[in-house]
Structure formats: structure tokens, C-alpha cells
Design an enzyme around this catalytic site. Structure first.
Site, PDB file in Angstrom:
ATOM      1  N   CYS A 115     -51.785 -73.347  -5.257  1.00  0.00           N
ATOM      2  CA  CYS A 115     -51.291 -73.783  -7.218  1.00  0.00           C
ATOM      3  C   CYS A 115     -52.282 -74.143  -7.838  1.00  0.00           C
ATOM      4  O   CYS A 115     -52.796 -73.810  -8.814  1.00  0.00           O
ATOM      5  CB  CYS A 115     -50.068 -74.475  -7.729  1.00  0.00           C
ATOM      6  SG  CYS A 115     -48.077 -73.887  -7.151  1.00  0.00           S
ATOM      7  N   THR A 116     -52.800 -74.853  -7.469  1.00  0.00           N
ATOM      8  CA  THR A 116     -54.347 -75.138  -8.064  1.00  0.00           C
ATOM      9  C   THR A 116     -55.462 -74.268  -7.727  1.00  0.00           C
ATOM     10  O   THR A 116     -55.813 -73.605  -8.674  1.00  0.00           O
ATOM     11  CB  THR A 116     -54.803 -76.653  -7.548  1.00  0.00           C
ATOM     12  OG1 THR A 116     -54.343 -78.035  -7.664  1.00  0.00           O
ATOM     13  CG2 THR A 116     -56.443 -77.457  -7.816  1.00  0.00           C
TER      14      THR A 116
END
EC number: 1.11.1.24
Length: 170
Positions: free
Chosen positions: A67-68
Site C-alpha cells: 500500500c505504501t
């Protein structure tokens, strides 16, 4: 052998990660919704679309590796969206405080929405992969109609590539 049986049973119970029956498709209009952004402000889709097209991406969880990587890829390509008048909006079930911390930590210049009850995720029909919330990106025209979607848990940065290619066609 026992592990394989457990895996097959799990897949049978929770699905193979295929699209939900009610997943929004290309050509369909998204109903209006309202959620809180990372600053605690109300975000209403219809108000955002009055300013132009949007990319809405659903992701599993703030500050996790995939997600980062996805969020930072949207950040690094942000000018390609804003140059076309397109807003970028990330949605997960994390709370407002988590989104604020995530946005500040990685200098994310776009809106993150808190969908703690997964109501908007269900509205879009975003599928789960096994038991994890799915990772799906939708490109909407200014009328709120889906013009493109991309679903992949493992190709986090490809969501950005797909969105950029789609907005060039709007």
C-alpha cells in the site's frame, strides 16, 4: 498434503479472489457517497466530480509495504493527474488519524478517505482476496461513470500506470 487440503478448503470458503458479483463495471455510474478525509473533513463524491474526473483507488491498509508502494507511486505521478484536472482519492478502512499519519509520513498530496464500515467498498463491490480487502482502482469521468478499472493485489504500481493510460483517453 494436509497443508494443501487446508488451502483448498480456505479457497472454497472465501473464494479465489475473483470479482464480487456486484462489482462496478466499466460504463456504470457510481452512486454518490460521503466519507471523512485524512483531515476529518467531509468528502462528497458529487462535489469532487463537479471539479472534473477522478481516480479512486481502494487499498487494504495504511503503511504496509504494498500500500505504501502504491501510494508513493500515485504521489510521484501526481502531476500527471493534476495536469489533466484529475483528482486522486485513496480509500481504505483505516481511520482518519491513521490516514493523517500515513499522508504526512509519505508526503501524499491527495485525498485519503476513511471507510471504517466498508460501506463504499461494498458500494463499488470491491472483492476480497482471501480474507484481505481488495486493491482495485477505478477511473471516473466527470459524470461519475467508470471508464476504466484495474484489479490486482500484487501489482501495486501498475494501478498508477493503468490510471494514467485511462485518463489520457478521457
Amino acid at each position: 498434503m494436509k497443508l494443501i487440503k487446508i488451502m483448498l478448503l480456505t479457497l472454497a470458503i472465501f473464494g479465489f479472489g475473483s470479482a464480487a458479483k456486484s462489482q462496478v463495471k466499466n460504463g456504470e455510474k457510481i452512486p454518490d457517497f460521503e466519507l471523512k478525509d485524512q483531515n476529518g473533513n467531509n468528502f462528497k463524491l458529487s462535489s469532487a466530480l463537479a471539479k472534473g474526473p477522478a481516480v479512486i483507488y481502494f487499498y487494504p491498509k495504511d503503511d504496509t509495504p504494498g500500500c505504501t508502494k502504491e501510494a508513493c507511486s500515485f504521489r510521484d505521478s501526481f502531476a500527471q493527474f493534476t495536469d489533466k484536472g484529475v483528482q486522486v482519492i485513496g480509500i481504505s478502512s483505516d481511520n482518519v488519524a491513521s490516514h493523517k499519519k500515513f499522508a504526512e509520513k509519505y508526503h501524499l498530496p491527495f485525498t485519503l478517505l476513511s471507510d471504517e464500515k466498508n460501506e463504499v467498498r461494498k458500494l463499488f463491490g470491491v472483492p476480497k482476496t482471501m480474507m484481505m480487502p481488495g486493491r482495485v482502482t477505478y477511473v471516473l469521468d466527470k459524470n461519475g461513470t467508470v471508464v476504466h478499472q484495474f484489479n490486482s493485489m500484487t501489482q501495486a504500481t501498475q494501478h498508477v500506470e493503468e490510471a494514467i493510460a485511462a485518463i489520457k483517453k478521457i
